[in-house]
Design an enzyme around this catalytic site. Structure first.
Site, PDB file in Angstrom:
ATOM      1  N   CYS A 155       0.857  -1.188   0.000  1.00 38.89           N
ATOM      2  CA  CYS A 155       0.000   0.000   0.000  1.00 38.89           C
ATOM      3  C   CYS A 155       0.893   1.238   0.000  1.00 38.89           C
ATOM      4  O   CYS A 155       1.911   1.277   0.710  1.00 38.89           O
ATOM      5  CB  CYS A 155      -0.892   0.000   1.235  1.00 38.89           C
ATOM      6  SG  CYS A 155      -2.022   1.380   1.213  1.00 38.89           S
ATOM      7  N   ASP A 287      -6.507  10.438  -4.790  1.00 43.76           N
ATOM      8  CA  ASP A 287      -5.735   9.526  -3.940  1.00 43.76           C
ATOM      9  C   ASP A 287      -4.437   9.168  -4.657  1.00 43.76           C
ATOM     10  O   ASP A 287      -4.262   9.456  -5.840  1.00 43.76           O
ATOM     11  CB  ASP A 287      -6.587   8.266  -3.680  1.00 43.76           C
ATOM     12  CG  ASP A 287      -6.216   7.605  -2.359  1.00 43.76           C
ATOM     13  OD1 ASP A 287      -5.207   8.002  -1.758  1.00 43.76           O
ATOM     14  OD2 ASP A 287      -6.940   6.682  -1.944  1.00 43.76           O
ATOM     15  N   ASN A 288      -3.545   8.522  -3.923  1.00 47.48           N
ATOM     16  CA  ASN A 288      -2.318   7.966  -4.491  1.00 47.48           C
ATOM     17  C   ASN A 288      -1.457   8.994  -5.223  1.00 47.48           C
ATOM     18  O   ASN A 288      -1.111   8.834  -6.392  1.00 47.48           O
ATOM     19  CB  ASN A 288      -2.667   6.779  -5.412  1.00 47.48           C
ATOM     20  CG  ASN A 288      -3.250   5.645  -4.596  1.00 47.48           C
ATOM     21  OD1 ASN A 288      -2.800   5.378  -3.477  1.00 47.48           O
ATOM     22  ND2 ASN A 288      -4.275   4.998  -5.115  1.00 47.48           N
TER      23      ASN A 288
HETATM   24  N1  MTE Z   1      -9.974  -2.039  -5.428  1.00 48.32           N
HETATM   25  C1  MTE Z   1     -11.224  -1.719  -5.095  1.00 48.32           C
HETATM   26  N2  MTE Z   1     -12.203  -2.074  -5.950  1.00 48.32           N
HETATM   27  N3  MTE Z   1     -11.525  -1.047  -3.958  1.00 48.32           N
HETATM   28  C2  MTE Z   1     -10.539  -0.656  -3.083  1.00 48.32           C
HETATM   29  O1  MTE Z   1     -10.846  -0.067  -2.035  1.00 48.32           O
HETATM   30  N4  MTE Z   1      -8.128  -0.559  -2.663  1.00 48.32           N
HETATM   31  C3  MTE Z   1      -6.851  -0.454  -3.363  1.00 48.32           C
HETATM   32  C4  MTE Z   1      -6.582  -1.713  -4.181  1.00 48.32           C
HETATM   33  N5  MTE Z   1      -7.714  -2.046  -4.957  1.00 48.32           N
HETATM   34  C5  MTE Z   1      -9.194  -0.952  -3.430  1.00 48.32           C
HETATM   35  C6  MTE Z   1      -8.962  -1.689  -4.615  1.00 48.32           C
HETATM   36  C7  MTE Z   1      -5.716  -0.237  -2.487  1.00 48.32           C
HETATM   37  S1  MTE Z   1      -5.456   1.355  -1.997  1.00 48.32           S
HETATM   38  C8  MTE Z   1      -4.824  -1.222  -2.199  1.00 48.32           C
HETATM   39  S2  MTE Z   1      -3.408  -0.869  -1.328  1.00 48.32           S
HETATM   40  C9  MTE Z   1      -5.030  -2.604  -2.617  1.00 48.32           C
HETATM   41  O2  MTE Z   1      -6.270  -2.764  -3.284  1.00 48.32           O
HETATM   42  C10 MTE Z   1      -5.019  -3.530  -1.444  1.00 48.32           C
HETATM   43  O3  MTE Z   1      -5.251  -4.841  -1.831  1.00 48.32           O
HETATM   44  P1  MTE Z   1      -5.603  -5.921  -0.720  1.00 48.32           P
HETATM   45  O4  MTE Z   1      -6.698  -5.374   0.139  1.00 48.32           O
HETATM   46  O5  MTE Z   1      -5.943  -7.173  -1.428  1.00 48.32           O
HETATM   47  O6  MTE Z   1      -4.322  -6.093   0.099  1.00 48.32           O
END
Ligand code: MTE
Length: 870
Positions: A155, A287-288
């Protein structure tokens, strides 16, 4: 460390969608189940014991269907689920992490996907393509080459708690375990995209998940040429360590973008959209990103350009490392320790780059020692064949997409002579972790040298990591509390004369006004606060919030709810530097020193005290959520337990209370005013009727109502009151802004949950046989099922036909609706709420309705003083 064993690999694996997702089949990795055509040495997935139970904590939340492992550390309260494993547990699992311990980052509720629906789960590939297609899971699994590859997801917020300790960022705190590794199985995204034939000019691939969030579905994008490049390894995955994805990790299908931040690996994938511009999804834009360090939270909020500048968007991970051993708060007994201590930890880099060195220092970075590095990922390069239904085909790929482990045996005598163990890693582009933190608004990509402080206590050495993800402590907090400047380049240490230049400490923002010398007593504070002037205390200084009642972003209630209180903790935790810089304008004096303690004591419950009534106007007390009763699809009654069985709420008729709870997304407090539906003299509990504002296509949803809805049973909320200018004293007597006023009739105009304060007054009159006040209730709603308290209202109208009239009007009434139609209109107001002697109008509803009613009623002859808006 990484478990390396001899694994028997199946020669052919039959991928059968329905069997793979069989709801009844337990899907633990059973090594002895696999045939043995070939033997290789590769790290095995650790034994996995997928949880099957729903934790009590999750039962009252939208994730009530997701079994989870209780070891995971929850970073944003109960919901949404954002968790990291304890660092040592993660490291001890070895190279691959079991799905139940794998970190989770969910922006909202986990989509509920039934086993039987999985074969039909589909992904639409559209946009700038010649052949838009919709692929089912069956297509994805059966019609494309499948690969299996080990990938570490990280993350972008990993290690953010260190940033937040230096200066609060807009993101929640992560420790150093916001990363995990698994073997992912599925087709390459390149193959999927090629079957849709992207057009010339297409540059990006946008991805969208099925999770519906306050700002739409989660989505983001990566460059199309990366997605088409097999070396970048971008894939669609439906298995993790040989098991179907678990709900938290994107079941049934997700994207995995190796070497990039986890935020690009979209879970619960439903759409791939090929475009010529980056994604405009809210989560991609907001974000990000690593904004330039001088951009403050306020600057970033005021100017959207910071968020749309692609230069600041994060894709590749940066080089990073952390120490696992010594552990946080580990104690090394020098009498039994032996001569060497082996320090161990992890390191990773981004974009497929390899960690080429890890160095440790015991003298503040003056000299460094080279650690040994192990790349378990390399073992898979040597392997050729299939694994869990996917081809392992990494032999010619040079990229590194996984974490590596470092270790170094250090003489204990050297540790004894040192105050801290520092570690830094370098990758094959010679990028090295910096000594100093690069703070930014979102607190992402934090990667300064990882420092473990060493202190001596008798015959032991005590080690301390910078922070703990969920607990207080860690050397950073200690340094900060003792007045050290964490950003002085020396971890906040005061410098000896032989050491280089000391930087000036960061200036604390002064919230006091020059020349203000007034000393304010506790009585003065309380009297002024209860007279409607919202005076509050921060760090012993008194501020008058009157001038900010209109402009405060949290609404006037954020100020009125602080009246007469010491709000230092909440204020300092949530306010930005810009907000603090505005405070001198409101500064009116200093609280007398003896009053500071007295104020604190007066707002704390005395242990063991059985207070007869719950509410206190100058203190927040806790209520426990004990039940949620569904009234309609969007309305619930929330039942809260008072402190003991015989306690009553203590809310005068027509008044309100304030509820405060933390936003599960931003972790910031939300405060709203409510009127309970339960009677004031009810003992032991209080009931709130609440309409939940769920997010719509263009509306974000109600923060408070969604947070309440997510609140698990047994959770506490803070509550304070009573508040309000209006009180019904009984028998035709009203108290308004402290003045009594007789009434013979009342016109009550409301919409939706605006019925609640009105209902309180109406019920009090109806229950008193000696009260002859008469009423008209004009209640506007959309549908018949939206009418709240309908049976009670109709009962009063029937039993007291002479003095109680109830008129409903619906904007979208069904064909069978026999009542009035349309909004509350001029005609309706004229007909049912015309001015009268000894009368007044009570109004509560959505702002647009209230404004319309005010304009119309004034035009129809009411005086402003006759109207009361709850
Ligand atoms: N995909 C969806 N659809 N919704 C989410 O909230 N979070 C993202 C990503 N993909 C997210 C997502 C983020 S910020 C991260 S760091 C990773 O998923 C985390 O994956 P994990 O929960 O399988 O570790």
């Amino acid at each position: 460390m990484a478990t390396v064993a001899t694994l028997a690999i199946p020669s052919t694996t039959n991928i059968c969608v329905t069997e793979d997702y069989s709801p009844t089949k337990k899907r633990h990795t059973e090594l002895h189940d696999l045939p043995t055509p070939q033997e290789v040495d590769i790290p095995l997935p650790p034994p996995s014991f997928l949880p099957t139970e729903i934790l009590d904590l999750d039962k009252g939340t939208p994730d009530h269907h997701v079994p989870r492992d209780p070891r995971l550390l929850r970073l944003t309260g109960v919901h949404p689920f954002n968790v990291e494993p304890p660092l040592t547990a993660l490291f001890n699992e070895g190279f691959l992490t079991s799905p139940e311990l794998f970190y989770v980052r969910n922006h909202g509720p986990v989509p509920q996907v039934r086993d039987q629906d999985i074969p039909e789960w589909s992904v639409r590939i559209e946009g700038l393509v010649d052949n838009p297609v919709t692929l089912s899971m069956r297509d994805i699994v059966e019609n494309y080459d499948q690969i299996t590859a080990p990938i570490t997801l990280v993350c972008a917020g990993n290690r953010r708690k260190e940033q937040n300790t230096v200066r609060k960022s807009k993101g929640f705190s992560w420790g150093p375990s916001g990363l995990s590794t698994a073997l992912f199985t599925g087709p390459m995204m390149a193959d999927i995209l090629r079957s849709a034939r992207p057009r010339r000019g297409a540059k990006f691939v946008c991805m969208e998940g099925a999770d519906r969030l306050p700002n739409g579905f989660y989505g983001t994008s990566v460059k199309l040429n990366w997605a088409l490049d097999r070396n970048k390894g971008i894939m669609l995955a439906y298995k993790m360590n040989g098991e179907p994805l678990t709900p938290d990790h994107g079941r049934p299908l997700r994207v995995v973008v190796p070497g990039q931040i986890g935020g690009r690996s979209v879970k619960w994938l439903t759409r791939l959209i090929v475009t010529d511009t980056p994604s405009d999804n809210w989560y991609h834009v907001n974000d990000n990103r690593v904004l330039p360090t001088m951009v403050s939270p306020e600057m970033s909020a005021q100017d959207k350009k910071w968020w749309t500048d692609e230069r600041y968007a994060i894709y590749d991970l940066n080089v990073n490392s952390a120490t696992v051993y010594p552990e946080h708060e580990e104690r090394l007994d020098l009498t039994t320790s032996g001569e060497l201590y082996t320090a161990k930890g992890y390191a990773y880099a981004g974009g497929g780059r390899r960690i080429t060195r890890v160095e440790l220092s015991l003298d503040k970075g003056k000299s460094w020692r080279l650690a040994e590095i192990k790349y378990a990922e390399d073992r898979y390069r040597e392997y050729e064949g299939e694994l869990f239904g996917g081809k392992v085909d990494m032999w010619q790929r040079e990229t590194c997409f996984c974490w590596s482990f470092w270790s170094l045996a250090i003489p204990v005598a050297d540790l004894q002579d040192s105050d801290a163990l520092l570690v830094r890693a370098m990758d094959d582009a010679m990028s090295v972790q910096p000594r100093d933190m690069y703070w930014s608004v979102l607190g992402m990509m934090n990667n300064p040298w990882f420092r473990v402080a060493i202190t001596k206590e008798g015959n032991s050495l005590i080690f301390e990591h910078p922070t703990h993800p969920t607990k207080a402590g860690g050397w950073m907090e200690k340094v900060k509390k003792s007045g050290g400047d964490l950003t002085n380049g020396y971890w906040g240490e005061r410098q000896q004369s032989d050491e280089p230049l000391e930087q000036a400490p960061v200036k604390e923002i002064c919230m006091k006004k020059d020349g203000v010398s007034r000393i304010i007593s506790l009585d003065e504070l309380k009297i002024n606060s209860s007279n409607g002037e919202p005076w509050f205390v921060v760090d012993g200084e008194v501020y008058d919030g009157t001038a900010f009642l209109e402009g405060h972003p949290g609404g006037a209630i954020s100020i009125t709810s602080s009246a007469g209180l010491d709000v230092s903790e909440d204020f300092l935790a949530i306010h930005s530097e810009t907000a603090k810089a505005m405070m001198p304008d409101y500064h009116i004096g200093t609280l007398r020193p003896d009053a500071i303690k007295a104020l604190k004591n007066s707002t704390q419950p005395t242990p063991g005290e059985r207070r007869p009534t719950f509410l206190q106007p100058n203190a927040w007390f806790k209520l426990k959520l004990s039940e949620k009763k569904t009234v309609s699809w969007d309305t619930k009654i929330f039942v809260f337990q008072l402190e003991h069985d015989t306690q009553t709420l203590g809310l005068p008729i027509g008044q309100h209370l304030m509820i405060k709870l933390n936003d599960p997304i931003s972790n910031e407090p939300i405060i709203r005013s409510y009127t309970p539906i339960s009677e004031g003299n009810l003992q032991g509990r209080m009931e709130l009727l609440v309409k939940i504002y769920h997010p719509g296509t263009n509306t974000p949803g109600g923060r408070m109502t969604m947070a309440l809805d997510r609140l698990p049973l047994g959770a506490d909320v803070d509550c304070k009151g009573p508040t309000g200018r209006f009180e019904y004293l009984g028998k035709g007597e009203v108290l308004i802004s402290g003045k009594k006023r007789p009434v013979q009739s009342m016109k009550m105009i409301c919409g939706g949950t605006g019925i609640t304060p009105i209902f309180q007054v109406l019920r009090a009159v109806m229950q008193d046989t000696n009260d002859s006040t008469s009423f008209v209730v004009l209640d506007g709603n959309r549908l018949e099922e939206d009418i709240l308290c309908r049976s009670e209202l109709e009962m009063y109208a029937e039993q007291h036909a002479q003095r109680c009239r109830v008129v409903h009007t619906l904007t979208q009434g069904s064909e069978s609706w026999k009542g009035r139609r349309g909004r509350i209109s001029e005609t309706l107001l004229q007909e049912f709420a015309a001015p009268e002697e000894l009368s007044m109008v009570l109004i509560c509803g959505p702002p647009a309705m209230e404004q319309f009613a005010k304009r119309t009623l004034l035009a129809q002859g009411w005086a402003e003083s006759d109207l009361h808006f709850f």
